[in-house]
Design an enzyme around this catalytic site. Structure first.
Site, PDB file in Angstrom:
ATOM      1  N   SER A 201      11.016 -45.910  -5.111  1.00 36.16           N
ATOM      2  CA  SER A 201      10.971 -44.950  -4.024  1.00 36.16           C
ATOM      3  C   SER A 201       9.527 -44.566  -3.721  1.00 36.16           C
ATOM      4  O   SER A 201       8.725 -44.362  -4.649  1.00 36.16           O
ATOM      5  CB  SER A 201      11.763 -43.717  -4.469  1.00 36.16           C
ATOM      6  OG  SER A 201      11.926 -42.841  -3.391  1.00 36.16           O
ATOM      7  N   HIS A 203       8.071 -41.808  -2.453  1.00 36.04           N
ATOM      8  CA  HIS A 203       7.515 -40.473  -2.712  1.00 36.04           C
ATOM      9  C   HIS A 203       7.287 -40.169  -4.186  1.00 36.04           C
ATOM     10  O   HIS A 203       6.703 -39.146  -4.531  1.00 36.04           O
ATOM     11  CB  HIS A 203       8.394 -39.393  -2.068  1.00 36.04           C
ATOM     12  CG  HIS A 203       9.670 -39.115  -2.788  1.00 36.04           C
ATOM     13  ND1 HIS A 203       9.857 -37.973  -3.537  1.00 36.04           N
ATOM     14  CD2 HIS A 203      10.809 -39.822  -2.880  1.00 36.04           C
ATOM     15  CE1 HIS A 203      11.068 -37.993  -4.040  1.00 36.04           C
ATOM     16  NE2 HIS A 203      11.677 -39.092  -3.658  1.00 36.04           N
ATOM     17  N   THR A 242      16.580 -50.158  12.327  1.00 36.18           N
ATOM     18  CA  THR A 242      15.172 -50.365  12.645  1.00 36.18           C
ATOM     19  C   THR A 242      14.305 -49.879  11.491  1.00 36.18           C
ATOM     20  O   THR A 242      14.512 -48.778  10.973  1.00 36.18           O
ATOM     21  CB  THR A 242      14.811 -49.605  13.931  1.00 36.18           C
ATOM     22  OG1 THR A 242      15.595 -50.155  14.988  1.00 36.18           O
ATOM     23  CG2 THR A 242      13.338 -49.730  14.270  1.00 36.18           C
ATOM     24  N   CYS A 328      21.014 -22.295 -15.150  1.00 41.17           N
ATOM     25  CA  CYS A 328      21.276 -20.921 -14.750  1.00 41.17           C
ATOM     26  C   CYS A 328      21.287 -20.789 -13.231  1.00 41.17           C
ATOM     27  O   CYS A 328      21.879 -19.883 -12.686  1.00 41.17           O
ATOM     28  CB  CYS A 328      20.259 -19.977 -15.350  1.00 41.17           C
ATOM     29  SG  CYS A 328      21.001 -18.431 -15.832  1.00 41.17           S
TER      30      CYS A 328
END
Lengths: 411, 138
Positions: A201, A203, A242, A328
């Site tokens: 990926s 990022h 695209t 939590c």
């Protein structure tokens, strides 16, 4: 020093300025559709996409034709697992994976179970590792796919991918590895490591969000997939739509930089990480390392600070951006499924914090983090009834705790 | 997640942190929750007659759990035992603007108050030689 400081590089990374620079022209003047064959705008975009494809392939030891662009790892995982399941269903309907996979893998497998596939979820070692023996023990004549993380996103533990890949190839089972956290941090080579499908990926490696790819092996064996998105037949029919040209260009540049700087980045992050851990262990008692100190990503540190709840610690170090294995924040009150599967007690899971170190992390930032973590842990332990009991010599495991479901403690 | 200003204030400046000697007859101790659930509250009261003259707490839990127990000690100080028994978790939710996922923190604080009062009363009645400072029934 600018506050807050980012220590959550496993969640995402900032775009490297060199990546941004490479992307910019493809938003404006070179805006063509890479699938347009009839004019220079399209040719230019296509050329940029093919350059990027080559850079990505080079980083993972693949051939450019084996790279299929997607929107990121979640989509790549869906395509790999569902695509293989659909294509090879007649050969078999059994998949092997592990309990510590990313939710994208686990939920995709759950989906396939509803369609009649059988899935074995291997329980890892206490350090979060899946061994080749575990995989071998789970293989059946009808197993079509083994899907395992290269590096765990929470604890950073590395699986013995090369050994498992070798086993899969000997047994004629396809091997998919989610390498989202591993690529760019450690050497990844689909040939040497015997991987048939792999996702990464943008990022996570200083590239843009919304772009990633799936590596699909073309020979020995040739992997076939049923596309999960139908349309214009882009990406050799495996992923229509695209192409996100600026994103693809950014991913390519990010991969080029990772290849160039892999050793440097790894040395930089591991030196900071090791120093960080050394100082915390020296300043505080009852700190536990979650994961495998030996087989671990260079940029990951997952620590449990006993007797301090993770979310309250995050609140106490508000200018240090990290994430917690405590649940939590979720309504389920269940801590991390990864730490659970590793057999880390729920109490320690609630006390866990994941720190991530990156290309742009500085020594000064680490100093700040150490100082503030130590301060916050000490303060919260002063507030902690558990720490008090332990100081008094009470064995917490011998206590019959009340549940905190509404009403249950009223007796 | 964004915390309310009041939660942040109690988290940064918790009121009445500490412990009383739980063996003393005028002290009631309540310990509720469990470490594996991520919250444990210890709330203690010091009683004179039927009035709570002082209160202390220690909490292992998220910011909202710390704030709920800190607020609880503030509210019960000076109240009679009967008045303190009437404090409801919904009042804590309202005062701290707790979101739905944090309501259990307020429930725990209400339970801690009741558990401390119960402990004090059973001590007074001479019924308990084993204060439930270890988290409820053995």
């Amino acid at each position: 020093m600018k506050l807050p400081i980012y220590f959550d590089f496993q969640a995402t990374t900032p775009l490297d300025p060199r990546v941004l620079e490479a992307m910019i022209p493809y938003f404006t003047e070179d805006f063509g559709n890479a699938a347009s064959r009839s004019h220079a705008f399209g040719w230019k975009a296509e050329e940029a996409v093919e350059t990027a494809r080559g850079r990505i392939a080079s980083l993972i030891g693949a051939s450019p034709k084996e790279i299929v662009f997607t929107s990121g790892s979640t989509e790549s995982i869906n395509l790999a697992i569902k695509g293989v399941a659909e294509m090879y269903a007649e050969k078999g309907r059994h998949i092997v994976t592990s309990q510590v996979e990313h939710k994208a893998v686990l939920d995709t497998c759950k989906h396939l179970e509803k369609l009649g596939f059988e899935v074995t979820y291997l329980k890892p070692t206490k350090k979060g590792r899946v061994t080749v023996e575990m995989v071998e023990g789970a293989l059946r004549p009808d197993t079509i796919l083994v899907a395992l993380l290269w590096a765990n996103n929470e604890v950073g533990t590395l699986n013995p991918i090369r050994e498992i890949g070798d086993l899969c190839h000997r047994k004629g089972v396809l091997f998919f590895s989610d390498a989202t956290q591993a690529v760019g941090k450690i050497p990844v080579d689909v040939e040497k490591d015997h991987v048939d499908l792999l996702c990464l990926s943008g990022h996570k490696i200083y590239g843009p969000k919304g772009v990633g790819c799936l590596y699909v092996r073309r020979k020995n064996p040739r992997v076939r997939l049923v596309a999960q998105i139908d349309g214009g037949g882009h990406e050799r029919g495996m992923r229509s739509g695209t192409l996100n040209v600026p994103g693809v260009v950014g991913l390519g540049k990010a991969c080029e930089l990772c290849q160039q700087d892999l050793a440097k980045d790894a040395a930089h992050t591991s030196a900071l990480r090791d120093d960080f851990e050394k100082r915390l262990f020296a300043a505080l008692d009852h700190v536990h390392l979650n994961g495998d100190p030996e087989h671990r990503l260079p940029n990951n540190s997952n620590l449990s600070f006993s007797y301090v709840e993770g979310e309250s610690l995050i609140m106490g170090i508000k200018d240090v951006a990290v994430s917690s294995g405590s649940a939590c924040t979720s309504a389920s009150l269940e801590p991390s499924h990864v730490l659970r599967a590793m057999g880390v007690g729920d109490e320690l899971a609630h006390s866990s914090i994941r720190f991530g170190f990156g290309r742009f992390t500085t020594k000064e930032q680490v100093d700040y983090a150490v100082e503030h973590v130590v301060q916050a842990v000490k303060r919260l332990r002063e507030l902690s009834p558990l720490y008090e009991m332990v100081q008094e010599g009470v064995d917490l495991s011998k206590i019959d705790w009340t549940s905190h479901q509404p009403g249950a403690a009223r007796g | 997640m964004a915390y309310s200003d009041k939660v942040i204030d109690h988290y940064n400046n918790p009121r009445n942190v500490g412990s009383f000697d739980k063996s003393k007859l005028d002290v009631g101790t309540g310990v509720v929750g469990a470490p594996e659930c991520g919250d444990v509250m210890k709330l203690q009261i010091q009683v004179d007659g039927d009035r709570i003259v002082d209160a202390k707490f220690k909490t292992f839990g998220c910011g909202s759990a710390i704030a709920s127990s800190s607020l609880a000690t503030e509210w019960i100080k000076g109240k009679t035992l009967d008045e303190a028994m009437k404090i409801r978790n919904t009042q804590i939710v309202e005062e701290l603007s707790l979101p739905p996922v944090k309501i259990h923190c307020s429930v725990l604080a209400e339970d801690a108050i009741k558990s401390a009062i119960q402990d004090y009363k059973s001590k007074k009645a001479g019924g308990s030689s084993n204060p439930p400072a270890r988290g409820g029934t053995q």
